[in-house]
Design an enzyme around this catalytic site. Structure first.
Site, PDB file in Angstrom:
ATOM      1  CG  HIS A   1      -0.397   0.233   2.534  1.00 13.94           C
ATOM      2  ND1 HIS A   1      -1.065   0.562   3.611  1.00 13.94           N
ATOM      3  CD2 HIS A   1       0.943   0.342   3.049  1.00 13.94           C
ATOM      4  CE1 HIS A   1      -0.261   0.842   4.706  1.00 13.94           C
ATOM      5  NE2 HIS A   1       0.746   0.589   4.202  1.00 13.94           N
TER       6      HIS A   1
ATOM      7  CB  CYS B   1       2.853   5.036   5.473  1.00 14.80           C
ATOM      8  SG  CYS B   1       3.291   3.588   6.225  1.00 14.80           S
TER       9      CYS B   1
ATOM     10  CG  HIS C   1       5.254   0.554   2.560  1.00 16.42           C
ATOM     11  ND1 HIS C   1       4.802   1.706   2.256  1.00 16.42           N
ATOM     12  CD2 HIS C   1       4.782   0.354   3.761  1.00 16.42           C
ATOM     13  CE1 HIS C   1       3.902   1.865   2.902  1.00 16.42           C
ATOM     14  NE2 HIS C   1       3.899   1.095   3.917  1.00 16.42           N
TER      15      HIS C   1
ATOM     16  CG  HIS D   1       2.284  -3.119   6.070  1.00 21.78           C
ATOM     17  ND1 HIS D   1       3.549  -2.713   7.267  1.00 21.78           N
ATOM     18  CD2 HIS D   1       2.082  -1.988   5.620  1.00 21.78           C
ATOM     19  CE1 HIS D   1       3.432  -1.427   7.283  1.00 21.78           C
ATOM     20  NE2 HIS D   1       2.760  -0.964   6.349  1.00 21.78           N
TER      21      HIS D   1
ATOM     22  CG  ASP E   1      -2.497 -13.484   0.249  1.00 20.87           C
ATOM     23  OD1 ASP E   1      -1.599 -12.612   1.240  1.00 20.87           O
ATOM     24  OD2 ASP E   1      -2.366 -14.679   0.317  1.00 20.87           O
ATOM     25  CG  HIS E   2       0.750 -12.567  -2.208  1.00 19.93           C
ATOM     26  ND1 HIS E   2       0.316 -13.239  -1.062  1.00 19.93           N
ATOM     27  CD2 HIS E   2       1.991 -12.815  -2.280  1.00 19.93           C
ATOM     28  CE1 HIS E   2       1.386 -13.782  -0.631  1.00 19.93           C
ATOM     29  NE2 HIS E   2       2.486 -13.484  -1.295  1.00 19.93           N
TER      30      HIS E   2
ATOM     31  CD  GLU F   1      -0.012  -0.776   8.757  1.00 15.72           C
ATOM     32  OE1 GLU F   1      -0.749  -0.316   7.789  1.00 15.72           O
ATOM     33  OE2 GLU F   1       0.755  -0.046   9.306  1.00 15.72           O
TER      34      GLU F   1
HETATM   35 NI    NI Z   1       2.515   0.952   5.582  1.00 10.63          NI
END
Ligand code: NI
Length: 138
Positions: A16, A35, A41, A43, A81-82, A127
């Site tokens: 995200h 962020c 990037h 998580h 997911d992914h 997160e």
């Molecule tokens: Ni983040």
């Protein structure tokens, strides 16, 4: 009949970026720090899904945890997911994918999918191992 809460933990990885297009780059970095990085990037998220209901005297279950797992997997996890939370998920479109916003969007999807005899009572979205957001509905 005793009412008991049970929790299933789910896992997913997603990318995200926290960013407002109507803000300058400087303001985005001031508010969202790393962020806001333009090239995304990721998580490793954990999602704890807690439901409550009566214990079935025949099975001793509130709900089959495999059934809860499948329901959460299909309802939200398979879609994030992914994935890129900014670009790939239609039910997050137009929201800044903070942990807070994502947990609320997940709640709205999952609440509708619960079997009649159990109630969704809490979602906890991790997160990172140190940062989490909790939601129990409006
Ligand atoms: Ni983040």
């Amino acid at each position: 009949m005793p009412r008991v809460r049970i929790t299933r933990r789910m896992h997913f990885c997603a990318a995200h970026r926290l960013h407002r297009a109507d803000w300058s780059d400087e303001r985005n970095h001031e508010v969202f720090r790393n962020c806001a990085n333009p090239n995304w990037h990721g998580h490793n998220y954990e999602l704890d899904v807690t439901v409550e209901g009566p214990v079935d005297p025949e099975t001793g279950y509130v709900m089959d945890l495999k059934q809860l797992r499948d329901l959460v997997q299909e309802g939200v996890v398979a879609e994030v997911d992914h994935a890129n939370l900014n670009l790939d998920v239609d039910w997050l479109a137009g929201t800044i994918p903070t942990t807070e916003n994502v947990v609320v969007a997940m709640w709205r999807r999952l609440r509708k999918r619960m079997p009649a005899e159990v109630e969704l009572v809490k979602l906890v979205l991790w997160e990172t191992p140190r940062n989490r957001a909790e939601y129990s509905g409006e």
